[in-house]
Write a protein that holds these residues in place. Sequence first.
Motif, PDB file in Angstrom:
ATOM      1  N   MET A   1     -55.763 -32.215  12.480  1.00 25.84           N
ATOM      2  CA  MET A   1     -55.842 -33.392  13.247  1.00 25.84           C
ATOM      3  C   MET A   1     -57.244 -33.769  13.206  1.00 25.84           C
ATOM      4  O   MET A   1     -58.141 -33.100  13.553  1.00 25.84           O
ATOM      5  CB  MET A   1     -55.045 -33.274  14.698  1.00 25.84           C
ATOM      6  N   GLU A   2     -57.343 -35.230  13.549  1.00 26.98           N
ATOM      7  CA  GLU A   2     -58.381 -35.637  13.635  1.00 26.98           C
ATOM      8  C   GLU A   2     -58.296 -37.083  14.443  1.00 26.98           C
ATOM      9  O   GLU A   2     -57.462 -37.673  14.194  1.00 26.98           O
ATOM     10  CB  GLU A   2     -59.192 -36.067  12.443  1.00 26.98           C
ATOM     11  N   TYR A   3     -59.074 -37.493  15.260  1.00 23.31           N
ATOM     12  CA  TYR A   3     -59.287 -38.968  16.068  1.00 23.31           C
ATOM     13  C   TYR A   3     -60.392 -39.345  16.479  1.00 23.31           C
ATOM     14  O   TYR A   3     -61.489 -38.704  16.472  1.00 23.31           O
ATOM     15  CB  TYR A   3     -58.053 -38.395  17.383  1.00 23.31           C
ATOM     16  N   ARG A   4     -60.389 -40.608  16.753  1.00 23.07           N
ATOM     17  CA  ARG A   4     -61.607 -41.452  17.320  1.00 23.07           C
ATOM     18  C   ARG A   4     -61.138 -42.059  18.556  1.00 23.07           C
ATOM     19  O   ARG A   4     -59.972 -42.478  18.514  1.00 23.07           O
ATOM     20  CB  ARG A   4     -62.035 -42.215  16.365  1.00 23.07           C
ATOM     21  N   LYS A   5     -62.223 -42.335  19.426  1.00 22.55           N
ATOM     22  CA  LYS A   5     -61.896 -43.155  20.708  1.00 22.55           C
ATOM     23  C   LYS A   5     -62.629 -44.168  20.524  1.00 22.55           C
ATOM     24  O   LYS A   5     -63.701 -44.358  20.256  1.00 22.55           O
ATOM     25  CB  LYS A   5     -62.391 -42.193  21.818  1.00 22.55           C
ATOM     26  N   PHE A   6     -61.824 -45.370  21.042  1.00 25.62           N
ATOM     27  CA  PHE A   6     -62.396 -46.789  20.896  1.00 25.62           C
ATOM     28  C   PHE A   6     -61.980 -47.347  22.368  1.00 25.62           C
ATOM     29  O   PHE A   6     -60.957 -47.854  22.434  1.00 25.62           O
ATOM     30  CB  PHE A   6     -61.725 -47.632  19.766  1.00 25.62           C
ATOM     31  N   ASP A   7     -63.097 -47.587  23.059  1.00 25.59           N
ATOM     32  CA  ASP A   7     -63.029 -47.864  24.573  1.00 25.59           C
ATOM     33  C   ASP A   7     -61.655 -46.986  25.127  1.00 25.59           C
ATOM     34  O   ASP A   7     -61.608 -45.910  25.305  1.00 25.59           O
ATOM     35  CB  ASP A   7     -62.641 -49.415  24.581  1.00 25.59           C
ATOM     36  N   ASN A   8     -60.477 -47.690  25.424  1.00 25.45           N
ATOM     37  CA  ASN A   8     -59.515 -47.171  26.378  1.00 25.45           C
ATOM     38  C   ASN A   8     -58.324 -46.750  25.177  1.00 25.45           C
ATOM     39  O   ASN A   8     -57.302 -46.225  25.578  1.00 25.45           O
ATOM     40  CB  ASN A   8     -59.002 -47.967  27.163  1.00 25.45           C
ATOM     41  N   VAL A   9     -58.742 -46.805  23.827  1.00 20.50           N
ATOM     42  CA  VAL A   9     -57.634 -46.370  22.791  1.00 20.50           C
ATOM     43  C   VAL A   9     -58.201 -45.236  21.834  1.00 20.50           C
ATOM     44  O   VAL A   9     -59.363 -45.208  21.631  1.00 20.50           O
ATOM     45  CB  VAL A   9     -57.239 -47.668  21.943  1.00 20.50           C
ATOM     46  N   ILE A  10     -57.273 -44.390  21.606  1.00 14.23           N
ATOM     47  CA  ILE A  10     -57.495 -43.250  20.773  1.00 14.23           C
ATOM     48  C   ILE A  10     -56.396 -43.370  19.852  1.00 14.23           C
ATOM     49  O   ILE A  10     -55.456 -43.407  19.722  1.00 14.23           O
ATOM     50  CB  ILE A  10     -57.102 -42.024  21.510  1.00 14.23           C
ATOM     51  N   VAL A  11     -57.131 -43.300  18.497  1.00  9.72           N
ATOM     52  CA  VAL A  11     -56.489 -43.436  17.233  1.00  9.72           C
ATOM     53  C   VAL A  11     -56.486 -42.048  16.493  1.00  9.72           C
ATOM     54  O   VAL A  11     -57.639 -41.549  16.257  1.00  9.72           O
ATOM     55  CB  VAL A  11     -56.991 -44.547  16.203  1.00  9.72           C
ATOM     56  N   ALA A  12     -55.287 -41.491  16.218  1.00 14.67           N
ATOM     57  CA  ALA A  12     -55.287 -39.992  15.702  1.00 14.67           C
ATOM     58  C   ALA A  12     -54.371 -40.036  14.528  1.00 14.67           C
ATOM     59  O   ALA A  12     -53.654 -40.644  14.288  1.00 14.67           O
ATOM     60  CB  ALA A  12     -54.705 -38.812  16.865  1.00 14.67           C
ATOM     61  N   ARG A  13     -55.009 -39.132  13.607  1.00 19.01           N
ATOM     62  CA  ARG A  13     -54.070 -38.658  12.494  1.00 19.01           C
ATOM     63  C   ARG A  13     -53.686 -37.344  12.554  1.00 19.01           C
ATOM     64  O   ARG A  13     -54.549 -36.275  12.776  1.00 19.01           O
ATOM     65  CB  ARG A  13     -55.209 -38.715  11.096  1.00 19.01           C
ATOM     66  N   ILE A  14     -52.538 -37.014  12.666  1.00 15.39           N
ATOM     67  CA  ILE A  14     -51.692 -35.710  12.619  1.00 15.39           C
ATOM     68  C   ILE A  14     -51.644 -35.206  11.304  1.00 15.39           C
ATOM     69  O   ILE A  14     -50.901 -36.209  10.452  1.00 15.39           O
ATOM     70  CB  ILE A  14     -50.916 -35.692  13.650  1.00 15.39           C
ATOM     71  N   ASP A  15     -51.842 -34.200  10.773  1.00 14.62           N
ATOM     72  CA  ASP A  15     -51.803 -33.780   9.374  1.00 14.62           C
ATOM     73  C   ASP A  15     -50.382 -32.974   9.176  1.00 14.62           C
ATOM     74  O   ASP A  15     -49.970 -32.566   9.898  1.00 14.62           O
ATOM     75  CB  ASP A  15     -53.040 -32.914   8.939  1.00 14.62           C
ATOM     76  N   LYS A  16     -50.179 -32.751   7.752  1.00 12.67           N
ATOM     77  CA  LYS A  16     -49.256 -32.008   7.169  1.00 12.67           C
ATOM     78  C   LYS A  16     -49.176 -30.814   8.345  1.00 12.67           C
ATOM     79  O   LYS A  16     -50.027 -29.888   8.100  1.00 12.67           O
ATOM     80  CB  LYS A  16     -49.137 -31.736   5.967  1.00 12.67           C
ATOM     81  N   ASP A  17     -47.797 -30.162   8.202  1.00 11.09           N
ATOM     82  CA  ASP A  17     -47.388 -28.991   8.966  1.00 11.09           C
ATOM     83  C   ASP A  17     -47.818 -28.871  10.179  1.00 11.09           C
ATOM     84  O   ASP A  17     -47.632 -27.956  11.133  1.00 11.09           O
ATOM     85  CB  ASP A  17     -47.988 -27.786   8.140  1.00 11.09           C
ATOM     86  N   GLU A  18     -48.507 -29.972  11.054  1.00  9.84           N
ATOM     87  CA  GLU A  18     -48.722 -29.813  12.474  1.00  9.84           C
ATOM     88  C   GLU A  18     -47.756 -30.491  13.236  1.00  9.84           C
ATOM     89  O   GLU A  18     -46.948 -31.279  12.871  1.00  9.84           O
ATOM     90  CB  GLU A  18     -50.209 -30.675  12.755  1.00  9.84           C
ATOM     91  N   GLU A  19     -47.629 -29.765  14.500  1.00  7.45           N
ATOM     92  CA  GLU A  19     -46.339 -30.640  15.328  1.00  7.45           C
ATOM     93  C   GLU A  19     -46.947 -31.587  16.169  1.00  7.45           C
ATOM     94  O   GLU A  19     -48.043 -31.423  16.785  1.00  7.45           O
ATOM     95  CB  GLU A  19     -46.014 -29.510  16.087  1.00  7.45           C
ATOM     96  N   ILE A  20     -46.245 -32.591  16.253  1.00  7.13           N
ATOM     97  CA  ILE A  20     -47.074 -34.144  17.113  1.00  7.13           C
ATOM     98  C   ILE A  20     -47.037 -33.698  18.271  1.00  7.13           C
ATOM     99  O   ILE A  20     -48.018 -34.068  18.859  1.00  7.13           O
ATOM    100  CB  ILE A  20     -45.713 -35.164  16.705  1.00  7.13           C
ATOM    101  N   SER A  21     -46.102 -33.215  19.096  1.00 12.51           N
ATOM    102  CA  SER A  21     -46.433 -32.926  20.420  1.00 12.51           C
ATOM    103  C   SER A  21     -47.515 -32.168  20.826  1.00 12.51           C
ATOM    104  O   SER A  21     -48.098 -32.236  22.120  1.00 12.51           O
ATOM    105  CB  SER A  21     -44.927 -32.520  21.092  1.00 12.51           C
ATOM    106  N   GLU A  22     -47.510 -30.952  20.080  1.00 17.58           N
ATOM    107  CA  GLU A  22     -48.582 -30.091  20.246  1.00 17.58           C
ATOM    108  C   GLU A  22     -49.999 -30.812  19.885  1.00 17.58           C
ATOM    109  O   GLU A  22     -50.917 -30.402  21.095  1.00 17.58           O
ATOM    110  CB  GLU A  22     -48.680 -28.913  19.597  1.00 17.58           C
ATOM    111  N   GLN A  23     -50.091 -31.599  19.020  1.00 14.70           N
ATOM    112  CA  GLN A  23     -51.351 -32.248  18.748  1.00 14.70           C
ATOM    113  C   GLN A  23     -51.781 -33.107  19.841  1.00 14.70           C
ATOM    114  O   GLN A  23     -52.877 -33.498  20.409  1.00 14.70           O
ATOM    115  CB  GLN A  23     -51.417 -33.003  17.267  1.00 14.70           C
ATOM    116  N   LEU A  24     -50.745 -33.885  20.335  1.00 17.56           N
ATOM    117  CA  LEU A  24     -50.915 -34.994  21.452  1.00 17.56           C
ATOM    118  C   LEU A  24     -51.382 -34.136  22.540  1.00 17.56           C
ATOM    119  O   LEU A  24     -52.302 -34.841  23.389  1.00 17.56           O
ATOM    120  CB  LEU A  24     -49.568 -35.465  21.673  1.00 17.56           C
TER     121      LEU A  24
END
Length: 140
Positions: A1-24
């Motif tokens: 998982m990798e992410y960037r923050k832009f003001d009040n918005v965070i854009v993330a990429r969750i990768d293969k085999d990762e669980e979405i809720s855990e990464q959130l």
Amino acid sequence: MEYRKFDNVIVARIDKDEEISEQLRVIAIKENIKLASVQALGAINDFTVGVYKTDEKKYYSNSFQGYYEITSLTGTINTMDGEYYAHLHMSAGNQKGEVFGGHLNRAIVSATCELVITVIDGRVDRVHDEETGLNIFKFN
């Protein structure tokens, strides 16, 4: 998982085999998010969603494996007793165009997931509601 923050918005990429809720959860705790709205799309191959039966005050879960595209993932991040709490719903479609969804329990990414978190300047806690059996918004 990798992410960037832009003001009040965070854009993330969750990768293969990762669980979405855990990464959130990882992002929300690291960024100290107390209130936000969440949306995502992507490809998954193993997920569990549930439906709440109000008369029984009980969730019933359904699990799916195979090739699925997230058609919608939406929800909120807030707190309960001051701790991280997320409430997410997801629907996903298969190769036949059949869509299944409900309250998101877990979802494993098969290719990628694009997640957008909009942080809201404020705080809303949750409290357990005896009448419905759910953890509902509590406004101070």
